[in-house]
Design an enzyme around this catalytic site. Structure first.
Site, PDB file in Angstrom:
ATOM      1  N   MET A  16       0.817  -1.208   0.000  1.00 44.26           N
ATOM      2  CA  MET A  16       0.000   0.000   0.000  1.00 44.26           C
ATOM      3  C   MET A  16       0.856   1.267   0.000  1.00 44.26           C
ATOM      4  O   MET A  16       0.622   2.179  -0.790  1.00 44.26           O
ATOM      5  CB  MET A  16      -0.969   0.005   1.186  1.00 44.26           C
ATOM      6  CG  MET A  16      -2.078  -1.021   1.062  1.00 44.26           C
ATOM      7  SD  MET A  16      -3.042  -0.890  -0.463  1.00 44.26           S
ATOM      8  CE  MET A  16      -3.875   0.666  -0.203  1.00 44.26           C
ATOM      9  N   VAL A  92       1.754   1.689   7.522  1.00 42.61           N
ATOM     10  CA  VAL A  92       2.378   0.488   8.081  1.00 42.61           C
ATOM     11  C   VAL A  92       1.302  -0.566   8.280  1.00 42.61           C
ATOM     12  O   VAL A  92       0.118  -0.299   8.084  1.00 42.61           O
ATOM     13  CB  VAL A  92       3.144   0.789   9.397  1.00 42.61           C
ATOM     14  CG1 VAL A  92       4.225   1.844   9.164  1.00 42.61           C
ATOM     15  CG2 VAL A  92       2.228   1.219  10.520  1.00 42.61           C
ATOM     16  N   GLU A  94      -1.463  -3.186   9.701  1.00 47.00           N
ATOM     17  CA  GLU A  94      -2.695  -2.871  10.439  1.00 47.00           C
ATOM     18  C   GLU A  94      -2.604  -3.359  11.895  1.00 47.00           C
ATOM     19  O   GLU A  94      -3.228  -4.346  12.280  1.00 47.00           O
ATOM     20  CB  GLU A  94      -3.882  -3.502   9.688  1.00 47.00           C
ATOM     21  CG  GLU A  94      -5.227  -2.952  10.051  1.00 47.00           C
ATOM     22  CD  GLU A  94      -5.509  -1.561   9.510  1.00 47.00           C
ATOM     23  OE1 GLU A  94      -6.646  -1.106   9.691  1.00 47.00           O
ATOM     24  OE2 GLU A  94      -4.624  -0.901   8.931  1.00 47.00           O
ATOM     25  N   LYS A  99       1.060   1.585  14.672  1.00 48.39           N
ATOM     26  CA  LYS A  99       0.657   2.877  14.123  1.00 48.39           C
ATOM     27  C   LYS A  99       0.846   3.988  15.154  1.00 48.39           C
ATOM     28  O   LYS A  99       1.355   5.065  14.835  1.00 48.39           O
ATOM     29  CB  LYS A  99      -0.790   2.824  13.637  1.00 48.39           C
ATOM     30  CG  LYS A  99      -0.940   1.967  12.373  1.00 48.39           C
ATOM     31  CD  LYS A  99      -2.371   1.882  11.923  1.00 48.39           C
ATOM     32  CE  LYS A  99      -2.526   1.000  10.696  1.00 48.39           C
ATOM     33  NZ  LYS A  99      -1.952   1.554   9.477  1.00 48.39           N
ATOM     34  N   SER A 121      -7.798   0.771   7.657  1.00 50.41           N
ATOM     35  CA  SER A 121      -9.127   0.447   7.136  1.00 50.41           C
ATOM     36  C   SER A 121     -10.100   0.064   8.240  1.00 50.41           C
ATOM     37  O   SER A 121     -11.300   0.015   8.015  1.00 50.41           O
ATOM     38  CB  SER A 121      -9.029  -0.703   6.136  1.00 50.41           C
ATOM     39  OG  SER A 121      -8.508  -1.858   6.763  1.00 50.41           O
ATOM     40  N   HIS A 142      -8.068   6.147   3.759  1.00 51.07           N
ATOM     41  CA  HIS A 142      -7.952   4.731   3.414  1.00 51.07           C
ATOM     42  C   HIS A 142      -8.009   4.557   1.905  1.00 51.07           C
ATOM     43  O   HIS A 142      -9.063   4.676   1.292  1.00 51.07           O
ATOM     44  CB  HIS A 142      -9.064   3.934   4.100  1.00 51.07           C
ATOM     45  CG  HIS A 142      -9.103   2.509   3.684  1.00 51.07           C
ATOM     46  ND1 HIS A 142     -10.272   1.874   3.345  1.00 51.07           N
ATOM     47  CD2 HIS A 142      -8.104   1.589   3.525  1.00 51.07           C
ATOM     48  CE1 HIS A 142      -9.996   0.630   2.997  1.00 51.07           C
ATOM     49  NE2 HIS A 142      -8.692   0.443   3.099  1.00 51.07           N
ATOM     50  N   ASN A 145      -6.851  -0.895  -2.854  1.00 56.00           N
ATOM     51  CA  ASN A 145      -5.753  -1.569  -3.533  1.00 56.00           C
ATOM     52  C   ASN A 145      -6.168  -2.005  -4.939  1.00 56.00           C
ATOM     53  O   ASN A 145      -7.236  -2.581  -5.089  1.00 56.00           O
ATOM     54  CB  ASN A 145      -5.332  -2.785  -2.702  1.00 56.00           C
ATOM     55  CG  ASN A 145      -3.968  -3.306  -3.069  1.00 56.00           C
ATOM     56  OD1 ASN A 145      -3.199  -2.642  -3.746  1.00 56.00           O
ATOM     57  ND2 ASN A 145      -3.671  -4.510  -2.627  1.00 56.00           N
TER      58      ASN A 145
END
Length: 181
Positions: A16, A92, A94, A99, A121, A142, A145
């Site tokens: 991502m 980074v 999830e 985070k 997300s 968010h 992808n």
């Protein structure tokens, strides 16, 4: 008034983060992807440059467009190299603690007027923002992808997210990146 964004820092160069960085650079904005170490930073850069070479071979972009994107896209493992960004996008893995740790460090790198965003997300925007010195300048962005192709981006306000922060993020996503919030 929406903040003008001329340089973006992306924290995390995985699927991502690297894709978000590539998309931003392709849209004409300088971007620096910050990775954990030099080896990961170099791997991220090589991956994106290889992707760009591939889309040139497929005729989807010109060699001149790829060259410009490569000039605007850089990677680093040093927080010093991301200073000067107007927007920080954290991408980074999830994990709420990972985070929060990133944003605790970023507090010391950037002045208070820099907007912080997370690509999360599913995690609480308010909980992540709680470790920053700017919950009013914090928002969820968010990306879907793959970021280079997916037209949507989800904007998630925290309880303290200011209208100015929301409007700056929305304007950047729509007018610069061509995304639909």
């Amino acid at each position: 008034m929406a903040k003008i964004i001329n340089k973006v820092a992306v924290i995390g160069g995985g699927t991502m983060g690297s894709g978000i960085g590539q998309h931003i650079a392709q849209k004409g904005i300088e971007v620096v992807v910050k990775e954990a170490n030099d080896e990961c930073a170099q791997a991220c850069k090589e991956k994106i440059f290889s992707q760009l070479d591939k889309v040139v071979r497929l005729g989807k972009i010109t060699s001149s467009e790829a060259k410009g994107t490569k000039e605007r896209f850089s990677t680093t493992s040093d927080y010093h190299d991301i200073i000067g960004a107007d927007l920080v996008i954290e991408a980074v893995f999830e994990d709420i603690e990972a985070k929060k740790a990133v944003f605790e460090e970023l507090n010391f790198v950037f002045p208070d007027d820099v907007i912080f965003t997370t690509n999360s997300s599913s995690l609480s925007i308010d909980e992540i923002a709680s470790v920053t010195n700017r919950p009013d300048r914090f928002i969820g962005t968010h990306f879907f992808n793959p970021p280079v192709k997916a037209p949507l981006v989800e904007l998630i306000r925290g309880q303290a997210t200011s209208d100015e922060t929301y409007n700056s993020a929305k304007r950047f996503m729509e007018t610069v990146l061509g995304k639909t919030p």
